[in-house]
Write a protein that holds these residues in place. Structure first.
Motif, short mmCIF file in Angstrom:
data_model
loop_
_atom_site.label_atom_id
_atom_site.label_comp_id
_atom_site.label_asym_id
_atom_site.label_seq_id
_atom_site.Cartn_x
_atom_site.Cartn_y
_atom_site.Cartn_z
N GLN A 11 32.25 -14.24 -47.00
CA GLN A 11 33.50 -14.96 -47.26
C GLN A 11 33.63 -16.13 -46.29
OE1 GLN A 11 36.68 -12.04 -47.09
NE2 GLN A 11 36.57 -11.79 -49.31
N ALA A 12 34.38 -17.11 -46.73
CA ALA A 12 34.63 -18.27 -45.89
C ALA A 12 35.20 -17.82 -44.54
CB ALA A 12 35.60 -19.23 -46.57
N GLY A 13 34.69 -18.44 -43.49
CA GLY A 13 35.08 -18.06 -42.14
C GLY A 13 34.15 -17.04 -41.51
N GLY A 14 33.30 -16.46 -42.32
CA GLY A 14 32.39 -15.44 -41.83
C GLY A 14 31.13 -16.02 -41.21
N SER A 15 30.21 -15.12 -40.86
CA SER A 15 28.97 -15.51 -40.18
C SER A 15 27.76 -14.87 -40.84
CB SER A 15 29.02 -15.06 -38.71
OG SER A 15 30.08 -15.66 -38.02
N LEU A 16 26.64 -15.52 -40.68
CA LEU A 16 25.35 -14.99 -41.11
C LEU A 16 24.30 -15.48 -40.13
CD1 LEU A 16 24.98 -15.45 -44.99
CD2 LEU A 16 25.00 -13.29 -43.73
N LYS A 62 27.26 -29.10 -36.46
CA LYS A 62 27.40 -29.07 -35.01
C LYS A 62 28.66 -28.31 -34.62
CE LYS A 62 26.07 -32.83 -33.24
NZ LYS A 62 26.00 -34.25 -32.84
N GLY A 63 28.50 -27.38 -33.68
CA GLY A 63 29.63 -26.57 -33.25
C GLY A 63 29.81 -25.30 -34.05
N ARG A 64 29.19 -25.21 -35.22
CA ARG A 64 29.29 -24.00 -36.05
C ARG A 64 27.98 -23.24 -36.11
NH1 ARG A 64 30.31 -24.28 -41.40
NH2 ARG A 64 29.26 -26.27 -41.68
N PHE A 65 26.87 -23.96 -36.10
CA PHE A 65 25.55 -23.35 -36.20
C PHE A 65 24.83 -23.46 -34.86
CE2 PHE A 65 24.77 -24.15 -41.05
CZ PHE A 65 25.98 -23.55 -41.33
N THR A 66 24.06 -22.45 -34.54
CA THR A 66 23.16 -22.52 -33.39
C THR A 66 21.76 -22.13 -33.83
OG1 THR A 66 23.68 -20.26 -32.72
CG2 THR A 66 24.97 -22.03 -31.69
N ILE A 67 20.78 -22.70 -33.17
CA ILE A 67 19.38 -22.44 -33.51
C ILE A 67 18.69 -21.87 -32.28
CG2 ILE A 67 18.63 -24.78 -32.91
CD1 ILE A 67 16.67 -24.64 -35.28
N SER A 68 17.80 -20.93 -32.51
CA SER A 68 17.07 -20.33 -31.40
C SER A 68 15.70 -19.90 -31.89
CB SER A 68 17.84 -19.13 -30.82
OG SER A 68 18.01 -18.13 -31.81
N MET A 80 24.91 -18.87 -38.12
CA MET A 80 25.88 -19.69 -38.83
C MET A 80 27.26 -19.03 -38.72
SD MET A 80 23.69 -20.71 -42.20
CE MET A 80 23.77 -19.07 -42.88
N ASN A 81 28.18 -19.72 -38.09
CA ASN A 81 29.54 -19.23 -37.93
C ASN A 81 30.52 -20.14 -38.66
OD1 ASN A 81 28.55 -17.23 -36.14
ND2 ASN A 81 28.73 -18.63 -34.41
N SER A 82 31.72 -19.64 -38.85
CA SER A 82 32.78 -20.41 -39.52
C SER A 82 32.28 -21.02 -40.82
CB SER A 82 33.29 -21.52 -38.57
OG SER A 82 33.76 -20.98 -37.36
N LEU A 83 31.66 -20.21 -41.61
CA LEU A 83 31.05 -20.71 -42.85
C LEU A 83 32.10 -21.19 -43.83
CD1 LEU A 83 28.21 -18.10 -43.18
CD2 LEU A 83 27.89 -20.58 -43.09
N LYS A 84 31.73 -22.23 -44.57
CA LYS A 84 32.60 -22.84 -45.57
C LYS A 84 31.93 -22.73 -46.93
CE LYS A 84 33.64 -26.43 -42.13
NZ LYS A 84 33.60 -27.89 -41.88
N SER A 85 32.70 -22.89 -47.97
CA SER A 85 32.12 -22.84 -49.31
C SER A 85 31.07 -23.94 -49.49
CB SER A 85 33.21 -22.97 -50.37
OG SER A 85 33.97 -24.15 -50.19
N ASP A 86 31.24 -25.07 -48.80
CA ASP A 86 30.26 -26.15 -48.89
C ASP A 86 28.91 -25.78 -48.28
OD1 ASP A 86 32.56 -28.97 -48.35
OD2 ASP A 86 32.15 -27.70 -50.08
N ASP A 87 28.88 -24.70 -47.52
CA ASP A 87 27.61 -24.25 -46.93
C ASP A 87 26.77 -23.44 -47.91
OD1 ASP A 87 29.43 -23.64 -43.90
OD2 ASP A 87 28.11 -25.35 -44.33
#
Length: 120
Positions: A11-16, A62-68, A80-87
């Motif tokens: 759901q929007a606002g969630g993370s993966l 930027k600010g929502r996704f981090t890479i490692s 991926m945090n704070s996911l939006k429908s556009d993602d």
């Protein structure tokens, strides 16, 4: 070879967290990146990390996704945090020999994608 995994529905606002497994002994020397399709573009660059851990992000994430990356496991990750429908998209991992993370094209190797669906 590169194989992305970890996609799913959220759901929007969630993370993966997406993972990318690489089957190459040279993994620790390459720059790894994440992409997704975008309107009017073949692919939209999202994030990159080079062998030394330097990272670069598109403004859109930027600010929502981090890479490692974990060189010992030949793995790369995209949190991926704070996911939006556009993602919502199929996400692809890729690799290139150049260590310059700010240069977003071209990448030399591409993996299969993993689908992320964000519902509002």
């Amino acid at each position: 070879q590169l194989q992305a995994s970890g996609g799913g529905s959220v759901q929007a606002g969630g993370s993966l967290r997406l993972s990318c497994a690489a089957s190459t002994r040279a993994f620790s020397t390459v720059t790894m990146g994440w992409f997704r399709p975008a309107p009017g573009k073949e692919r939209e660059f999202l994030a990159a990390i080079n062998w030394s851990g330097s990272t670069y992000f598109a403004d859109s994430v930027k600010g929502r996704f981090t890479i490692s990356r974990d060189n010992a496991k030949n793995m790369m990750y995209l949190q991926m945090n704070s996911l939006k429908s556009d993602d919502t998209a199929v996400y692809y991992c890729a690799a290139k020999w150049s260590a310059v993370v700010q240069v977003t094209t071209p990448y030399d190797y591409w993996g299969q994608g993993t689908l992320v669906t964000v519902s509002s």
